[in-house]
Scaffold this active site. Structure first.
Site, short mmCIF file in Angstrom:
data_model
loop_
_atom_site.label_atom_id
_atom_site.label_comp_id
_atom_site.label_asym_id
_atom_site.label_seq_id
_atom_site.Cartn_x
_atom_site.Cartn_y
_atom_site.Cartn_z
N SER A 167 0.85 -1.19 0.00
CA SER A 167 0.00 0.00 0.00
C SER A 167 0.88 1.24 0.00
CB SER A 167 -0.89 0.01 1.25
OG SER A 167 -1.57 1.25 1.37
N TYR B 185 -3.29 -0.88 9.66
CA TYR B 185 -3.16 -1.28 8.25
C TYR B 185 -1.81 -0.84 7.69
CZ TYR B 185 -4.30 -1.49 3.25
OH TYR B 185 -4.29 -1.75 1.90
N ALA B 186 -1.44 0.43 7.95
CA ALA B 186 -0.17 0.95 7.45
C ALA B 186 1.00 0.16 8.01
CB ALA B 186 -0.04 2.43 7.80
#
Length: 267
Positions: A144, A157-158
């Site tokens: 991402s 998430y990161a």
């Protein structure tokens, strides 16, 4: 240009929807034989029906990729169906917009298990078979833009995607010269990840006090995205196919942004 993927044996995790399904379709169009692993049997069945007339063949494996057993069964199912493995696409993932204070230990562990440990577990199980391949084996990991340029949310998430990049870099060195290992780093892509009930669009709507689409557009302005739109799953899948194919034979340990220009750093 010819990708030369015809007859290649491919496993795509999280292959039933979004970027995973787009990658499955693209691989089948190139003539590859694909196994899609996912927890959603209904979506897997739909994908098989939809793609039955493409040059490649598709089989599916239902697996909970947040668990060790599920990851191992996905690889075993792919080997049973294909008789070997040439390409691994680690794609499965999850996430929702929550503040750091809102995230519980269980939520952190769920995110890391699915978004990061599934890549570790599936790769570890698949590696002996990729090493045995004589068809330019490759691993492509879906990361991402948030791995390289984290926002305040979703921080779990990161972090999981930053870990994916670290493993991509390390594994590319460990498995060269025989296996190439690369990552794509998508920016905001219009997938069920955004559109599903409780997904990014809904949680951004709650965060910004707007309707979901207006909240998404507002978020893109906040991020100063040069292309000023969300990308499509097909635009990421095209890069996945390139990195998996011999067209990228001198590319390994790379992180390819498919992000509409969201990353502003030079590296």
């Amino acid at each position: 240009m010819q990708t030369n993927l015809e007859g290649r044996k491919v496993l795509v995790t999280g292959g039933a929807s979004g970027i995973g399904a787009a990658t499955v379709r693209a691989m089948l169009t190139e003539g590859a034989d694909v196994v899609a692993a996912d927890h959603d049997a209904g979506l897997l069945d739909q994908l098989e029906t939809e793609t039955k007339d493409r040059p490649g063949t598709l089989r599916s494996v239902r697996a909970d990729l947040s668990t060790l057993d599920g990851c191992e069964s996905a690889v075993t199912g792919a080997l049973d169906a294909l008789g070997g493995l040439d390409i691994l696409i680690n794609n499965v993932g999850t996430g929702s917009v929550r503040t750091f204070e809102q995230l519980t230990d269980d939520e952190w562990l769920h995110t890391m298990n699915l978004n990061f440990m599934s890549y570790v577990r599936v790769s570890r199980t698949a590696l002996p078979h990729l090493r045995a391949s004589r068809n330019s084996p490759a691993i492509v990991n879906n990361a991402s833009d948030l791995a390289r340029q984290p926002e305040t949310q979703p921080i779990d998430y990161a972090a999981s995607k930053a870990a994916v990049l670290a493993v991509t870099k390390g594994l590319s060195r460990a498995e060269g010269p025989h296996i190439r290992v690369n990552a794509v780093a998508p920016g905001p892509i219009w997938t069920p990840f955004w559109t599903k009930p409780g997904g990014f669009a809904d949680t951004l709507a709650e965060l910004h006090g707007m309707e979901p689409m207006a909240a998404v557009e507002h978020e893109m302005k906040l991020r100063q995205l040069p292309l000023q739109r969300l990308g499509t799953p097909e635009e990421v899948a095209n890069v996945m196919v390139f990195l998996a194919s011999p067209l990228s034979a001198f590319v390994t340990g790379a992180v390819w942004g498919v992000d509409g220009g969201s990353i502003r750093a030079l590296y």
